[in-house]
Scaffold this active site. Sequence first.
Site, short mmCIF file in Angstrom:
data_model
loop_
_atom_site.label_atom_id
_atom_site.label_comp_id
_atom_site.label_asym_id
_atom_site.label_seq_id
_atom_site.Cartn_x
_atom_site.Cartn_y
_atom_site.Cartn_z
N ARG A 26 18.78 53.06 49.94
CA ARG A 26 19.65 54.22 49.69
C ARG A 26 19.82 54.48 48.21
O ARG A 26 20.11 55.59 47.79
CB ARG A 26 21.01 54.02 50.35
N LYS A 43 39.15 31.78 39.39
CA LYS A 43 38.58 33.06 39.82
C LYS A 43 37.07 33.09 39.64
O LYS A 43 36.35 33.65 40.46
CB LYS A 43 39.23 34.20 39.03
N ASN A 56 44.08 42.42 28.57
CA ASN A 56 44.86 42.46 27.32
C ASN A 56 44.00 42.94 26.15
O ASN A 56 42.78 42.80 26.17
CB ASN A 56 45.44 41.07 27.02
N PHE A 57 44.69 43.51 25.15
CA PHE A 57 43.97 44.11 24.04
C PHE A 57 43.48 43.11 23.00
O PHE A 57 42.54 43.41 22.27
CB PHE A 57 44.80 45.25 23.41
N CYS A 91 50.29 44.97 34.11
CA CYS A 91 50.42 44.97 35.57
C CYS A 91 51.59 44.11 36.01
O CYS A 91 52.10 44.25 37.11
CB CYS A 91 49.14 44.45 36.20
#
Length: 346
Positions: free
Chosen positions: A11, A85, A130-131, A191
Amino acid sequence: MKPRQYEKYSRQILFRGIGEAGQEKLLGASAVIVGCGALGTVVANLLVRAGVGRLRIVDRDFVDSSNLQRQTLFEEADARNALPKAVAAERRLRAINSDVQVEGVVADVTPKNAAELLSGFPLILDGTDNFETRLLVNDAAISLGIPWIYAAAVGSYGVTMTIRPTESACLACLLESGETSSATAPVEATCDTAGVLNAAVSVIASIEAAEAIKLLAGRPEALNGRLISCDVWTGKFQSIRVARNPDCRACARREFVFLAGEAQPHITLCGRDSVQIHERHRRLDLSELGRRLTAAAAAEVRNNDFLLRFRVPPYEMTVFADGRAIIKGTKDPAVARSLYARYIGA
Ligand SMILES: [Zn+2]
């Protein structure tokens, strides 16, 4: 391409912008994702399914039940087992597409390791929250000459911009020129304070993934070339041209202050009432530490292959093998430091 790959990616090959040649390029391509939270999981999922040949995912955190609402690669068991994670994402992504070489790295991207973790890839993707880290990644990308895609989301709003060294504005052009408007302003709330809608993250991460696919499939002329912002609650979408700042600290003067570590504090507040601390730079023997803590009567000492967690009410400490710790229950670096010194050692 193998016959089964024609079927698997049919696809996408049918789509004229990709075609067979684009798919071949994707299969031979690679990218590194910095941060595997909301944005990172969505981008990683899309790129792995699209058949991008090799993906490195760098993340410093572990899965928490409050992540599951938007971090689409994780499950309840990952939070119960406190899996890092990067580890949980690698497992899940390998099951999704065995064509792709996925490498999860449990680490904090710092001035010291940024070049080592990010070089050798033709593209860097922003999955951070974060920046400080974004400006570090910007410095590293510009200095190494690697394109990267900035993305951020909070509440119902998000922004993204594709940055190509020498060809486009960089993140420092955008944030440090002093001319930010409401549309280009960085997402200042986090957040943890303002919450976030999973739909806002998915829209921004999807635009980020589409830009990545254009670059990796060899179609740079299709890049949107603008800063895109959208608010899924109000329905307001904007796209703005960002000019290069001819006097930009990073992309013009090449003063990489974040990469030099001058602007990076030693301790990072990482939201959700927690402090990350990195006092030592040698590896820890987690099972030995676990025995020592149990003997010292710390509560609920638990460990898996990647980290060790224990409670010292009202605090909870999670210690990684690289010596980092995340101390939950305080936002005060001094308290975190003293707990670290007492229970883990200097
Ligand atoms: Zn710049």
